[in-house]
Design an enzyme around this catalytic site. Structure first.
Site, mmCIF file in Angstrom:
data_model
loop_
_atom_site.group_PDB
_atom_site.id
_atom_site.type_symbol
_atom_site.label_atom_id
_atom_site.label_comp_id
_atom_site.label_asym_id
_atom_site.label_seq_id
_atom_site.Cartn_x
_atom_site.Cartn_y
_atom_site.Cartn_z
ATOM 1 N N THR A 62 0.837 -1.195 0.000
ATOM 2 C CA THR A 62 0.000 0.000 0.000
ATOM 3 C C THR A 62 0.875 1.249 0.000
ATOM 4 O O THR A 62 2.100 1.171 -0.196
ATOM 5 C CB THR A 62 -1.054 -0.082 1.135
ATOM 6 O OG1 THR A 62 -1.907 1.043 1.006
ATOM 7 C CG2 THR A 62 -0.455 -0.103 2.531
ATOM 8 N N LYS A 66 3.071 1.576 -3.951
ATOM 9 C CA LYS A 66 2.335 0.923 -5.045
ATOM 10 C C LYS A 66 2.965 1.137 -6.433
ATOM 11 O O LYS A 66 2.788 0.304 -7.320
ATOM 12 C CB LYS A 66 0.898 1.441 -5.076
ATOM 13 C CG LYS A 66 0.016 0.904 -3.977
ATOM 14 C CD LYS A 66 -1.348 1.533 -4.121
ATOM 15 C CE LYS A 66 -2.395 0.816 -3.327
ATOM 16 N NZ LYS A 66 -3.748 1.263 -3.671
ATOM 17 N N ASN A 87 -0.803 -3.709 -6.160
ATOM 18 C CA ASN A 87 -0.989 -3.863 -4.711
ATOM 19 C C ASN A 87 -0.924 -5.310 -4.250
ATOM 20 O O ASN A 87 -1.137 -5.584 -3.078
ATOM 21 C CB ASN A 87 -2.313 -3.226 -4.266
ATOM 22 C CG ASN A 87 -3.509 -3.947 -4.842
ATOM 23 O OD1 ASN A 87 -3.369 -4.805 -5.710
ATOM 24 N ND2 ASN A 87 -4.681 -3.615 -4.352
ATOM 25 N N ASP A 102 -7.364 -3.807 -7.131
ATOM 26 C CA ASP A 102 -8.447 -2.817 -6.996
ATOM 27 C C ASP A 102 -9.443 -2.971 -8.140
ATOM 28 O O ASP A 102 -10.633 -2.704 -7.980
ATOM 29 C CB ASP A 102 -7.892 -1.383 -7.025
ATOM 30 C CG ASP A 102 -7.326 -0.963 -5.673
ATOM 31 O OD1 ASP A 102 -7.669 -1.618 -4.661
ATOM 32 O OD2 ASP A 102 -6.545 0.005 -5.642
ATOM 33 N N GLY A 131 -4.922 7.605 -8.136
ATOM 34 C CA GLY A 131 -4.575 6.202 -8.340
ATOM 35 C C GLY A 131 -5.793 5.298 -8.431
ATOM 36 O O GLY A 131 -5.873 4.425 -9.307
ATOM 37 N N ASN A 152 -11.948 16.240 -12.548
ATOM 38 C CA ASN A 152 -10.994 16.290 -11.442
ATOM 39 C C ASN A 152 -10.650 17.733 -11.127
ATOM 40 O O ASN A 152 -10.606 18.572 -12.020
ATOM 41 C CB ASN A 152 -9.715 15.530 -11.840
ATOM 42 C CG ASN A 152 -8.826 15.256 -10.648
ATOM 43 O OD1 ASN A 152 -9.301 14.741 -9.634
ATOM 44 N ND2 ASN A 152 -7.556 15.609 -10.734
ATOM 45 N N TYR A 219 -14.908 4.616 2.343
ATOM 46 C CA TYR A 219 -15.635 3.674 3.214
ATOM 47 C C TYR A 219 -15.650 4.084 4.690
ATOM 48 O O TYR A 219 -16.160 3.348 5.544
ATOM 49 C CB TYR A 219 -15.096 2.247 3.055
ATOM 50 C CG TYR A 219 -13.632 2.120 3.322
ATOM 51 C CD1 TYR A 219 -13.151 1.981 4.614
ATOM 52 C CD2 TYR A 219 -12.721 2.154 2.278
ATOM 53 C CE1 TYR A 219 -11.807 1.880 4.854
ATOM 54 C CE2 TYR A 219 -11.369 2.053 2.503
ATOM 55 C CZ TYR A 219 -10.915 1.918 3.795
ATOM 56 O OH TYR A 219 -9.573 1.830 4.033
ATOM 57 N N GLY A 240 -18.099 1.776 -0.444
ATOM 58 C CA GLY A 240 -16.660 1.551 -0.579
ATOM 59 C C GLY A 240 -16.144 0.348 0.189
ATOM 60 O O GLY A 240 -15.128 -0.243 -0.181
ATOM 61 N N GLN A 247 -11.322 -6.557 -2.927
ATOM 62 C CA GLN A 247 -9.968 -6.446 -3.485
ATOM 63 C C GLN A 247 -8.979 -7.346 -2.743
ATOM 64 O O GLN A 247 -7.894 -7.621 -3.248
ATOM 65 C CB GLN A 247 -9.496 -4.988 -3.561
ATOM 66 C CG GLN A 247 -9.268 -4.260 -2.243
ATOM 67 C CD GLN A 247 -8.008 -4.659 -1.518
ATOM 68 O OE1 GLN A 247 -6.995 -4.957 -2.154
ATOM 69 N NE2 GLN A 247 -8.063 -4.708 -0.199
HETATM 70 N N1 NAP Z 1 -12.753 1.213 -1.140
HETATM 71 C C1 NAP Z 1 -11.532 0.875 -1.492
HETATM 72 O O1 NAP Z 1 -11.159 -0.306 -1.548
HETATM 73 C C2 NAP Z 1 -10.559 1.953 -1.898
HETATM 74 C C3 NAP Z 1 -9.442 1.629 -2.684
HETATM 75 C C4 NAP Z 1 -8.564 2.662 -3.045
HETATM 76 C C5 NAP Z 1 -8.813 3.968 -2.614
HETATM 77 N N2 NAP Z 1 -9.905 4.232 -1.842
HETATM 78 C C6 NAP Z 1 -10.199 5.614 -1.403
HETATM 79 O O2 NAP Z 1 -10.247 6.433 -2.565
HETATM 80 C C7 NAP Z 1 -9.799 7.743 -2.278
HETATM 81 C C8 NAP Z 1 -8.753 8.180 -3.304
HETATM 82 O O3 NAP Z 1 -7.628 7.311 -3.265
HETATM 83 P P1 NAP Z 1 -6.430 7.461 -4.323
HETATM 84 O O4 NAP Z 1 -5.472 6.377 -4.016
HETATM 85 O O5 NAP Z 1 -6.947 7.616 -5.712
HETATM 86 O O6 NAP Z 1 -5.799 8.866 -3.851
HETATM 87 P P2 NAP Z 1 -4.985 9.928 -4.741
HETATM 88 O O7 NAP Z 1 -4.223 9.253 -5.819
HETATM 89 O O8 NAP Z 1 -4.256 10.766 -3.749
HETATM 90 O O9 NAP Z 1 -6.141 10.832 -5.426
HETATM 91 C C9 NAP Z 1 -6.950 11.678 -4.645
HETATM 92 C C10 NAP Z 1 -8.073 12.254 -5.518
HETATM 93 O O10 NAP Z 1 -8.900 13.074 -4.677
HETATM 94 C C11 NAP Z 1 -8.933 14.419 -5.204
HETATM 95 N N3 NAP Z 1 -9.003 15.394 -4.121
HETATM 96 C C12 NAP Z 1 -8.344 15.361 -2.932
HETATM 97 N N4 NAP Z 1 -8.664 16.459 -2.196
HETATM 98 C C13 NAP Z 1 -9.532 17.187 -2.950
HETATM 99 C C14 NAP Z 1 -10.224 18.413 -2.755
HETATM 100 N N5 NAP Z 1 -10.092 19.132 -1.606
HETATM 101 N N6 NAP Z 1 -11.063 18.860 -3.732
HETATM 102 C C15 NAP Z 1 -11.227 18.151 -4.873
HETATM 103 N N7 NAP Z 1 -10.591 16.980 -5.127
HETATM 104 C C16 NAP Z 1 -9.756 16.508 -4.175
HETATM 105 C C17 NAP Z 1 -7.646 14.542 -5.983
HETATM 106 O O11 NAP Z 1 -7.733 15.609 -6.907
HETATM 107 P P3 NAP Z 1 -6.378 16.363 -7.416
HETATM 108 O O12 NAP Z 1 -5.815 15.497 -8.513
HETATM 109 O O13 NAP Z 1 -6.872 17.664 -7.881
HETATM 110 O O14 NAP Z 1 -5.467 16.452 -6.217
HETATM 111 C C18 NAP Z 1 -7.577 13.152 -6.651
HETATM 112 O O15 NAP Z 1 -8.451 13.075 -7.732
HETATM 113 C C19 NAP Z 1 -9.301 7.694 -0.836
HETATM 114 O O16 NAP Z 1 -10.334 8.181 -0.015
HETATM 115 C C20 NAP Z 1 -9.089 6.218 -0.558
HETATM 116 O O17 NAP Z 1 -9.267 5.873 0.805
HETATM 117 C C21 NAP Z 1 -10.794 3.257 -1.485
#
Ligand code: NAP
Length: 277
Positions: A62, A66, A87, A102, A131, A152, A219, A240, A247
């Protein structure tokens, strides 16, 4: 020797993977272990050498490893290469193979919540381009979805994702999101917004058509404000936590030889843990 598996990250104390795999090991009465290991970025190559030398059967990777781990393994699956992140690691004929679970996790949970969803989904609205969004868009494309609109906050990231995966992805402006709600048959929140401790996701659902599928991969909380509002407006909800549970299954099947089920009991166990925080 019984399988010995890991989840590595930095920090790693928050990971719920040991709880999920521990429960499956108990349920299927399998010998083996699954442990959390805190691995700082500088120590990643040495840890992967331990895996190569047989100290472990395989494991999960994680944040923040990754992407970096891809350069240290022998083979990356086509999905992992397309997404640019993995992952799940395992050994195969002395080689280390890496994949991204994922994608099957997201799809398996969507399939379980809305069987045959593809028949009703032409246009998908994806919020976020990080990601998780890359994996989800890859998975949706693999199921032959007609149109995937990505919005985005940082537009360059949405454009880069659309260019990397190509048709049927299209980048749209973040400011267009409320208007695009009307067009969507499936809406997926992949941003961190709406998560405990983060700002809320501002999305106007007044244009949501009843029956539209709304999938929030956040989640914690278990039912986000987005899901609660979608429910009031007749949306079909996909949460979520299910993705998180699903996954974990492909890795468990590889390391321990049993394809595990995501049961209500497993879900209840992890829900209770989330409610504690
Ligand atoms: N359920 C599951 O199994 C699972 C699996 C993976 C991830 N997740 C969840 O998914 C979420 C994203 O994960 P990730 O790995 O993709 O993270 P990441 O790569 O850091 O991407 C974060 C995303 O959120 C946006 N964002 C963050 N703060 C923001 C704000 N204040 N206003 C607007 N957009 C904002 C970012 O936009 P910018 O590009 O503009 O920064 C980007 O699109 C997390 O909450 C994570 O816990 C859940």
């Amino acid at each position: 020797m019984s399988p010995r598996c890991f989840v590595i990250g930095h920090p790693i104390a928050h990971s719920r993977s040991p709880l999920i795999h521990g429960e499956w090991l108990r349920q299927y009465r399998l010998a083996g272990s699954y442990e959390r290991v805190d691995v700082a970025p500088a120590d990643l190559p040495a840890f992967i050498r331990q895996l190569r030398d047989g100290a472990f059967t395989g494991g999960n990777v994680t944040v923040p490893h990754k992407e970096a781990v891809m350069a240290l393994v022998d083979e990356v699956s086509p999905a992992g290469r397309a997404i640019g992140a993995v992952n799940t690691l395992w050994r195969e004929d002395g080689r280390i193979v890496a994949d991204n679970s994922d994608v099957p996790g997201f799809l398996a949970h969507l399939d379980a919540c809305v069987p045959g969803w593809q028949r009703q989904v032409g246009t998908v609205l994806v919020l976020g381009a990080g990601g998780a969004a890359r994996g989800i868009c890859y998975g949706l494309r693999s199921r032959g979805v007609e149109r995937i609109l990505i919005v985005n906050r940082s537009p360059a990231r949405a454009e880069e994702l659309a260019a990397a995966l190509g048709n049927p992805l299209e980048a749209r402006a973040w400011e267009e999101r409320d208007r695009l709600v009307r067009k969507a048959d499936l809406i997926v929140n992949t941003t961190a917004l709406g998560m405990q401790g983060k700002p809320p996701l501002e999305l106007d659902l007044s244009g949501l058509r009843p029956g539209t599928i709304v999938d929030d991969i956040v989640y914690a909380p278990l039912k986000t404000a987005l899901l609660a509002e979608a429910e009031r407006r007749g949306g079909r909800l996909v949460d979520g936590l299910g993705m998180l549970l699903h996954q974990a299954a492909p890795g468990f099947a590889r390391w321990f030889g049993v394809t595990p089920e995501v049961t209500p009991a497993l879900r209840a166990l992890i829900e209770a843990d989330i409610l504690k925080t």
